[in-house]
Design an enzyme around this catalytic site. Structure first.
Site, mmCIF file in Angstrom:
data_model
loop_
_atom_site.group_PDB
_atom_site.id
_atom_site.type_symbol
_atom_site.label_atom_id
_atom_site.label_comp_id
_atom_site.label_asym_id
_atom_site.label_seq_id
_atom_site.Cartn_x
_atom_site.Cartn_y
_atom_site.Cartn_z
ATOM 1 N N SER A 1 2.218 -2.624 4.573
ATOM 2 C CA SER A 1 1.369 -1.798 5.372
ATOM 3 C C SER A 1 0.918 -1.827 6.759
ATOM 4 O O SER A 1 1.973 -2.364 7.372
ATOM 5 C CB SER A 1 -0.083 -2.038 4.251
ATOM 6 O OG SER A 1 -1.077 -0.853 4.421
ATOM 7 N N GLY A 2 -0.155 -1.273 7.050
ATOM 8 C CA GLY A 2 -0.469 -1.269 8.409
ATOM 9 C C GLY A 2 -1.604 -2.237 8.633
ATOM 10 O O GLY A 2 -1.819 -3.182 7.780
ATOM 11 N N ASP A 3 -2.228 -2.289 9.694
ATOM 12 C CA ASP A 3 -3.262 -3.516 10.100
ATOM 13 C C ASP A 3 -4.372 -3.356 9.095
ATOM 14 O O ASP A 3 -4.891 -4.387 8.729
ATOM 15 C CB ASP A 3 -3.539 -3.316 11.354
ATOM 16 C CG ASP A 3 -2.398 -3.522 12.462
ATOM 17 O OD1 ASP A 3 -1.756 -4.475 12.169
ATOM 18 O OD2 ASP A 3 -2.428 -2.801 13.484
ATOM 19 N N GLY A 4 -4.657 -2.364 8.416
ATOM 20 C CA GLY A 4 -5.825 -1.989 7.448
ATOM 21 C C GLY A 4 -5.768 -2.999 6.189
ATOM 22 O O GLY A 4 -6.704 -3.648 6.004
ATOM 23 N N ARG B 1 -2.572 11.355 8.406
ATOM 24 C CA ARG B 1 -1.798 10.093 8.170
ATOM 25 C C ARG B 1 -0.309 10.337 7.487
ATOM 26 O O ARG B 1 0.639 9.772 8.049
ATOM 27 C CB ARG B 1 -2.658 9.264 7.288
ATOM 28 C CG ARG B 1 -1.731 7.775 6.942
ATOM 29 C CD ARG B 1 -2.601 7.064 5.625
ATOM 30 N NE ARG B 1 -3.943 6.675 6.634
ATOM 31 C CZ ARG B 1 -3.840 5.300 7.121
ATOM 32 N NH1 ARG B 1 -2.954 4.605 7.396
ATOM 33 N NH2 ARG B 1 -4.958 5.071 7.664
ATOM 34 N N GLY C 1 3.053 0.748 8.109
ATOM 35 C CA GLY C 1 1.739 1.536 8.027
ATOM 36 C C GLY C 1 2.161 2.622 9.603
ATOM 37 O O GLY C 1 2.914 2.366 10.090
ATOM 38 N N GLU D 1 -8.205 -6.440 5.117
ATOM 39 C CA GLU D 1 -8.482 -6.470 3.648
ATOM 40 C C GLU D 1 -8.435 -7.853 3.289
ATOM 41 O O GLU D 1 -9.081 -8.610 2.726
ATOM 42 C CB GLU D 1 -7.948 -5.551 2.540
ATOM 43 C CG GLU D 1 -8.361 -4.067 2.803
ATOM 44 C CD GLU D 1 -8.299 -3.400 1.373
ATOM 45 O OE1 GLU D 1 -8.005 -3.951 0.596
ATOM 46 O OE2 GLU D 1 -8.116 -2.181 1.589
ATOM 47 N N ASN E 1 0.743 -1.286 -0.085
ATOM 48 C CA ASN E 1 0.053 0.105 -0.058
ATOM 49 C C ASN E 1 0.969 1.228 0.003
ATOM 50 O O ASN E 1 1.320 1.617 1.002
ATOM 51 C CB ASN E 1 -0.849 -0.059 1.140
ATOM 52 C CG ASN E 1 -1.584 1.136 1.211
ATOM 53 O OD1 ASN E 1 -1.675 2.055 0.531
ATOM 54 N ND2 ASN E 1 -2.694 1.370 2.331
#
Length: 378
Positions: free
Chosen positions: A100-103, A206, A132, A107, A43
């Site tokens: 990326s991060g936890d988001g 962010r 992230g 997904e 991401n």
């Protein structure tokens, strides 16, 4: 999930696997070094926006040196990875890697669960590089493996683990979240009120602040504190099953724990509608078919059993968590394990919180786990 910001939800504990280090004395499944091929999601906008740079500069050279092939997917929009994971042939890959991060982890996991072959897909290991703003999953893995979380080497060490010839995997439990309109598979926590406000409202910072956006959001929201009238219903764990000795919380008796391999927590906004669409009913049926023991737990449209504890309050904070961390700064719930069989419920009510400054201090003390010493955090 990083956080499910729903006003009404049911939470039940599934299992998947994450990368770890075989040199550590932990029971796990091994992964062959030879002929490894990874499906890698990056991401480019996560956190400070350096995920692609981290891949090119740190992870890619390590993969090439280890002889690991890969397919790179640079996500272009929200739910890009989720949509791909629903239909992609995963037999080509030995693991999924996420920068990326936890988001983005959320997904990918939900894309796996929405597949017809979800049982097989969910056995595919996940590796995470913490690039992230929220990196709770990999922070929880590090804590579980007794690896110090050094911010300067956090990303480097994660890349080393992913490319390591001694790579193996650890099991992680998931949980089921039901809202009035949707179902999710979660891996981290469900937040309502203050924590969700901070997460959502700090999104605009962010790129500028990265992980520090949560600190800035906490300061702003604590000095403009909101309360939410709602009902929390939960089934306490079997009394015979004690909290792990590693817990440092003085409020352990207030934590929601599961019986056997399941806990359900229901959070209701006073104005929310307890109804489901036919689509979500199918998802819920799929969950209960996979885990028939979950059938004893109510859906949102069912009445709460008399054996449950029910609280009607003005809430400042509600957070149900299954892992040790909600970020990389410090453990929110030190006793939680990666494959825990319980969900830990924490909450703050308006009537027990004396002032806003105390709430801000409590959030700041998460870094050292001293937040558990505040009497108003149950």
């Amino acid at each position: 999930m990083g956080c499910c910001k729903s006003k009404s939800s049911v939470v039940e504990p599934l299992r998947y696997k994450v990368f770890a280090d075989r040199e550590l004395d932990i029971e796990r499944d091994s992964m062959e070094q030879s002929k490894r091929c990874y499906l890698i999601f990056v991401n480019p906008h996560s956190g400070p926006g350096k995920s692609l740079q981290v891949f090119r500069r740190i992870l890619e050279p390590k993969l090439k040196a280890a002889g690991i092939s890969y397919e790179l997917v640079i996500t272009e929009r929200a739910n890009h990875a989720r949509a791909m994971m629903r239909t992609r042939n995963l037999d080509e890959f030995s693991a999924i890697v996420i920068l990326s991060g936890d988001g983005l982890v959320f997904e990918v996991v939900n894309g796996m669960f929405e597949r017809p072959d979800r049982d097989k897909a969910l056995r595919k290991p996940l590796g995470v590089v913490p690039s992230g703003s929220g990196n709770a999953l990999i922070a929880s893995v590090f804590r579980h493996c007794n690896i110090p979380i050094d911010k300067k080497s956090f990303i480097e060490r994660s890349c080393e683990m992913i490319a390591s010839p001694h790579l193996s995997v650890l099991p992680v439990n998931l949980f089921h979240v039901e809202t009035p309109t949707e179902h999710f598979a979660g891996f981290l926590s469900v937040g309502w009120a203050l924590m969700s406000d901070i997460d959502i409202e700090s999104e605009k910072w962010r790129k500028a602040l990265g992980h520090a956006r949560f600190t800035a959001g906490a300061v702003v929201r604590c000095f403009h504190l909101r309360t939410y009238k709602g009902r929390v219903s939960y089934l306490p764990a079997n009394a015979k099953k004690a909290i792990p000795e590693s817990s440092t919380s003085p409020n352990d008796v207030s934590l929601t724990k599961s019986t056997q391999q399941s806990t359900t927590v229901i959070v209701d906004d006073e104005n929310s509608v307890r109804a489901k669409t036919s689509e979500t009913t199918d998802w819920g049926a799929a969950w209960r078919k996979r885990y028939p023991e979950e059938g004893e737990f109510p859906s949102l449209s069912d009445p709460v059993p008399s054996s449950w504890t029910v609280m009607n309050e003005d809430f400042v904070l509600i957070h149900a968590i299954t892992m040790s961390h909600i970020g990389s700064d410090g453990p929110y719930m030190p006793c939680a394990q990666l494959d825990d069989d319980r969900i830990y419920l924490t909450y703050v009510t308006k009537r027990e919180l004396s002032n806003r400054v105390s709430m801000l201090k409590c959030l700041a003390d998460i870094e050292t786990s001293k937040h558990l010493n505040y009497d108003f955090l149950k």
